[in-house]
Enzyme design. Structure first.
Site, PDB file in Angstrom:
ATOM      1  N   SER A  62      27.368  25.400 -92.647  1.00 16.13           N
ATOM      2  CA  SER A  62      25.961  25.593 -92.290  1.00 16.13           C
ATOM      3  C   SER A  62      25.780  25.488 -90.777  1.00 16.13           C
ATOM      4  CB  SER A  62      25.079  24.555 -92.977  1.00 16.13           C
ATOM      5  OG  SER A  62      23.779  24.651 -92.446  1.00 16.13           O
ATOM      6  N   HIS A  74      26.965  29.655 -93.787  1.00 18.61           N
ATOM      7  CA  HIS A  74      25.683  29.405 -94.459  1.00 18.61           C
ATOM      8  C   HIS A  74      24.582  29.505 -93.402  1.00 18.61           C
ATOM      9  CE1 HIS A  74      23.275  27.572 -97.715  1.00 18.61           C
ATOM     10  NE2 HIS A  74      22.670  26.881 -96.762  1.00 18.61           N
ATOM     11  N   ASP A  79      20.680  29.220 -92.730  1.00 18.33           N
ATOM     12  CA  ASP A  79      19.455  28.629 -93.258  1.00 18.33           C
ATOM     13  C   ASP A  79      18.225  29.214 -92.577  1.00 18.33           C
ATOM     14  OD1 ASP A  79      20.275  26.468 -95.118  1.00 18.33           O
ATOM     15  OD2 ASP A  79      21.341  25.730 -93.347  1.00 18.33           O
ATOM     16  N   MET A 112      14.149  29.153 -92.320  1.00 14.45           N
ATOM     17  CA  MET A 112      12.980  28.307 -92.633  1.00 14.45           C
ATOM     18  C   MET A 112      11.740  28.892 -91.972  1.00 14.45           C
ATOM     19  SD  MET A 112      14.646  24.618 -91.894  1.00 14.45           S
ATOM     20  CE  MET A 112      16.312  24.220 -92.428  1.00 14.45           C
ATOM     21  N   HIS A 156      20.446  31.453 -96.944  1.00 15.82           N
ATOM     22  CA  HIS A 156      19.628  30.549 -97.756  1.00 15.82           C
ATOM     23  C   HIS A 156      18.188  30.653 -97.264  1.00 15.82           C
ATOM     24  CE1 HIS A 156      18.812  26.011 -98.864  1.00 15.82           C
ATOM     25  NE2 HIS A 156      18.094  26.843 -99.576  1.00 15.82           N
ATOM     26  N   MET A 176      14.662  29.599 -97.186  1.00 11.11           N
ATOM     27  CA  MET A 176      13.674  28.554 -97.498  1.00 11.11           C
ATOM     28  C   MET A 176      12.332  29.055 -96.980  1.00 11.11           C
ATOM     29  SD  MET A 176      16.048  25.330 -96.486  1.00 11.11           S
ATOM     30  CE  MET A 176      17.169  26.361 -95.555  1.00 11.11           C
ATOM     31  N   MET A 229      20.011  21.904-104.416  1.00 11.57           N
ATOM     32  CA  MET A 229      19.807  21.144-103.172  1.00 11.57           C
ATOM     33  C   MET A 229      20.079  19.666-103.448  1.00 11.57           C
ATOM     34  SD  MET A 229      19.126  23.185-100.716  1.00 11.57           S
ATOM     35  CE  MET A 229      18.886  21.883 -99.501  1.00 11.57           C
ATOM     36  N   PHE A 280      16.020  20.061 -93.252  1.00 13.45           N
ATOM     37  CA  PHE A 280      16.704  19.437 -92.109  1.00 13.45           C
ATOM     38  C   PHE A 280      18.167  19.153 -92.448  1.00 13.45           C
ATOM     39  CE2 PHE A 280      12.250  18.439 -92.002  1.00 13.45           C
ATOM     40  CZ  PHE A 280      11.900  18.718 -90.679  1.00 13.45           C
ATOM     41  N   GLY A 281      19.010  19.268 -91.427  1.00 17.37           N
ATOM     42  CA  GLY A 281      20.404  18.865 -91.591  1.00 17.37           C
ATOM     43  C   GLY A 281      20.531  17.364 -91.363  1.00 17.37           C
ATOM     44  N   ASP A 320      24.162  21.701-101.429  1.00 13.50           N
ATOM     45  CA  ASP A 320      23.767  21.796-100.022  1.00 13.50           C
ATOM     46  C   ASP A 320      22.970  20.557 -99.638  1.00 13.50           C
ATOM     47  OD1 ASP A 320      22.940  22.659 -97.517  1.00 13.50           O
ATOM     48  OD2 ASP A 320      21.657  24.276 -98.265  1.00 13.50           O
ATOM     49  N   GLY A 321      23.526  19.792 -98.697  1.00  9.18           N
ATOM     50  CA  GLY A 321      22.820  18.628 -98.179  1.00  9.18           C
ATOM     51  C   GLY A 321      23.630  17.352 -98.336  1.00  9.18           C
ATOM     52  N   GLY A 322      24.024  16.792 -97.195  1.00  3.51           N
ATOM     53  CA  GLY A 322      24.752  15.531 -97.229  1.00  3.51           C
ATOM     54  C   GLY A 322      26.172  15.648 -97.762  1.00  3.51           C
ATOM     55  N   SER A 378      26.387  19.119 -90.782  1.00  5.70           N
ATOM     56  CA  SER A 378      26.680  18.109 -89.752  1.00  5.70           C
ATOM     57  C   SER A 378      28.093  17.552 -89.866  1.00  5.70           C
ATOM     58  CB  SER A 378      25.633  16.986 -89.808  1.00  5.70           C
ATOM     59  OG  SER A 378      25.451  16.535 -91.119  1.00  5.70           O
TER      60      SER A 378
HETATM   61  C1  DX5 Z   1      18.872  21.905 -95.244  1.00  6.19           C
HETATM   62  C2  DX5 Z   1      19.807  23.057 -95.209  1.00  6.19           C
HETATM   63  C3  DX5 Z   1      21.255  22.717 -95.158  1.00  6.19           C
HETATM   64  C4  DX5 Z   1      21.677  21.851 -93.999  1.00  6.19           C
HETATM   65  C5  DX5 Z   1      22.745  20.938 -94.527  1.00  6.19           C
HETATM   66  O1  DX5 Z   1      17.644  22.306 -95.703  1.00  6.19           O
HETATM   67  O2  DX5 Z   1      19.629  23.898 -96.343  1.00  6.19           O
HETATM   68  O3  DX5 Z   1      22.090  23.857 -95.264  1.00  6.19           O
HETATM   69  O4  DX5 Z   1      22.159  22.550 -92.894  1.00  6.19           O
HETATM   70  O5  DX5 Z   1      23.090  20.054 -93.526  1.00  6.19           O
HETATM   71  P1  DX5 Z   1      23.989  18.778 -93.760  1.00  6.19           P
HETATM   72  O6  DX5 Z   1      25.331  19.260 -94.288  1.00  6.19           O
HETATM   73  O7  DX5 Z   1      24.067  18.171 -92.409  1.00  6.19           O
HETATM   74  O8  DX5 Z   1      23.279  17.916 -94.761  1.00  6.19           O
HETATM   75 ZN    ZN Z   2      21.043  25.532 -96.742  1.00 12.60          ZN
END
Ligand code: DX5
Ligand code: ZN
Length: 218
Positions: A8, A33, A35, A37, A66, A68, A137, A143-144, A175-177, A198
């Site tokens: 991402s 990936h 993102d 928004m 992706h 959003m 998700m 947010f990352g 996706d996420g964390g 991240s």
């Molecule tokens: C958040 C995004 C993710 C984000 C994940 O809404 O969809 O793709 O970049 O970031 P990390 O891997 O840092 O959680």
């Molecule tokens: Zn994403």
């Protein structure tokens, strides 16, 4: 079932995006990936069609877009023409998801649907035969760098059970964390496409970070 790592770029250095894409490619990532928004569907803004268009040529990796955004139908043509390979949109949007999937297919791209952590996974079951991928998700989108929500593991397992029961080969993306400590858990629950932002882009040695993830997934 193939295991894929999708990097991402929300956590990349935007001043050096071309280098960051190369870094992801040479480090062994399978997809990029991207993102998108809109400040409505999620409380944040990121980047859109012109950015995808200008970085598409910087890597041979497929782009996993992706969306959003509240009105994905209005932007499928533009993202497809800018070089998207797969497009995922959210189930929680107001418009008809079947129409959005058909539109993605008309453009010859892979189609995915995503659900937020509080959306019941059963909501995507009626659509499974039409989809290449379901994105669960594992943080609230927007947010990352957020912490993984462990309650999402049950949804991944329930979805994998349903996919197997129907004899489908639908990918489950998370996706996420996602990083070294969470990857084995989501894999054990049934996910096979891991988005990581991240954890990968903040790594001094991204190739070692990717290798670390893959070891957890075997
Ligand atoms: C958040 C995004 C993710 C984000 C994940 O809404 O969809 O793709 O970049 O970031 P990390 O891997 O840092 O959680
Ligand atoms: Zn994403």
């Amino acid at each position: 079932m193939d295991i894929k790592i999708s990097a991402s770029i929300l956590s990349a250095d935007f001043g050096n995006l071309a280098c960051e894409l190369k870094r992801a490619e040479t480090s062994g990532c399978d997809m990029i990936h991207f993102d998108v928004m809109d400040g409505h569907f999620v409380p944040n803004l990121s980047y859109g069609v012109p950015v995808l268009k200008s970085i598409r040529g910087c890597t041979a990796l497929p782009f996993d877009v992706h969306l959003m955004i509240t009105d994905p139908l209005d932007f499928i043509d533009a993202f497809a023409d800018a070089g998207a390979d797969h497009i995922t949109f959210h189930e929680e949007i107001a418009s008809d998801p079947v129409r959005v999937i058909e539109k993605i297919r008309e453009k010859g791209l892979g189609a995915g649907i995503s659900i937020k952590p509080k959306t019941p996974v059963e909501r995507v079951f009626p659509l499974l035969e039409k989809l290449d991928m379901v994105l669960i998700m594992t943080v609230e989108p927007g947010f990352g760098g957020q912490g993984f929500i462990p309650e999402t593991l049950e949804k991944i397992s329930a979805l994998r059970t349903e996919i197997s029961k129907r004899g489908l080969s639908t990918d489950i993306e998370v996706d996420g964390g996602i990083g070294f400590n969470t990857s084995a858990k989501v894999r054990a629950a049934g996910a096979n496409v891991l988005v990581s932002g991240s954890y990968l882009f903040r790594a001094e040695d991204m190739a070692a970070a990717v290798a670390g993830l893959r070891r957890q997934l075997d």
